[in-house]
Design a protein around this motif. Sequence first.
Motif, PDB file in Angstrom:
ATOM      1  N   ARG A   1       2.247   1.717  -3.509  1.00 20.46           N
ATOM      2  CA  ARG A   1       1.345   2.013  -4.307  1.00 20.46           C
ATOM      3  C   ARG A   1       1.036   3.535  -3.985  1.00 20.46           C
ATOM      4  NH1 ARG A   1      -3.474  -1.808  -4.965  1.00 20.46           N
ATOM      5  NH2 ARG A   1      -2.034  -3.089  -5.839  1.00 20.46           N
ATOM      6  N   ALA A   2       0.916   4.072  -3.004  1.00 20.90           N
ATOM      7  CA  ALA A   2       0.681   5.399  -2.722  1.00 20.90           C
ATOM      8  C   ALA A   2       1.626   6.428  -3.092  1.00 20.90           C
ATOM      9  CB  ALA A   2       0.333   5.553  -1.104  1.00 20.90           C
ATOM     10  N   SER A   3       3.272   5.678  -3.002  1.00 17.13           N
ATOM     11  CA  SER A   3       4.197   6.780  -3.228  1.00 17.13           C
ATOM     12  C   SER A   3       4.136   6.842  -4.879  1.00 17.13           C
ATOM     13  CB  SER A   3       5.404   6.334  -2.566  1.00 17.13           C
ATOM     14  OG  SER A   3       5.666   4.916  -3.169  1.00 17.13           O
TER      15      SER A   3
ATOM     16  N   ASN B   1       0.784  -1.318  -0.002  1.00 18.43           N
ATOM     17  CA  ASN B   1      -0.050  -0.122   0.021  1.00 18.43           C
ATOM     18  C   ASN B   1       0.894   1.153   0.117  1.00 18.43           C
ATOM     19  OD1 ASN B   1      -2.310  -1.242  -0.137  1.00 18.43           O
ATOM     20  ND2 ASN B   1      -2.789  -1.505   2.110  1.00 18.43           N
ATOM     21  N   LYS B   2       2.127   1.355   0.843  1.00 22.86           N
ATOM     22  CA  LYS B   2       2.961   2.341   0.877  1.00 22.86           C
ATOM     23  C   LYS B   2       3.613   2.729  -0.577  1.00 22.86           C
ATOM     24  CE  LYS B   2       4.002   2.572   5.562  1.00 22.86           C
ATOM     25  NZ  LYS B   2       5.085   2.419   6.809  1.00 22.86           N
TER      26      LYS B   2
END
Length: 154
Positions: free
Chosen positions: A9-11, A6-7
């Motif tokens: 993908r968010a970055s 998730n981190k």
Amino acid sequence: MTIETNKKRASSIVYLIVFFVIFIAFASFAVDGTIVLEHRAKLQNITEMTTLAAAAEFNYSNTADDSQIEAAVRKVAEDTFAVLQQNGLQYAKMSANVSVTSNRISITTTMVSEPYFLALLGVSGINLEAKACAVSEELPITANYTSINWLTPK
């Protein structure tokens, strides 16, 4: 999915948004730069054409009065500029300096080019200026060509 995925993908979404903002900024500068350069080239062209047309009037004036010659040259310059500026430069302004004694005319034109995207940054207009100068000279024409055989009908 894990927290690591998730981190990442968010970055990557943040990087993608930053990339698109930078890309759009460069594209908008390119569009506005092209518009300004086109206006500058058109302004210089009509300034030079106006100057040459007005300089030619020195040879066509049939009066000996300097003030009438100057008025005729200025009128040709104003009329020529008015016709040429209709090609996308309606807000351009012209000033002319005429010297009858030296058959010289100098024209300066100015206009404000309004950008599209730079207006978002607070740039409301870009001042453009073009200058041109011309001197009208008489060329002596002689027919003294000894190496040419002139054929004349009998």
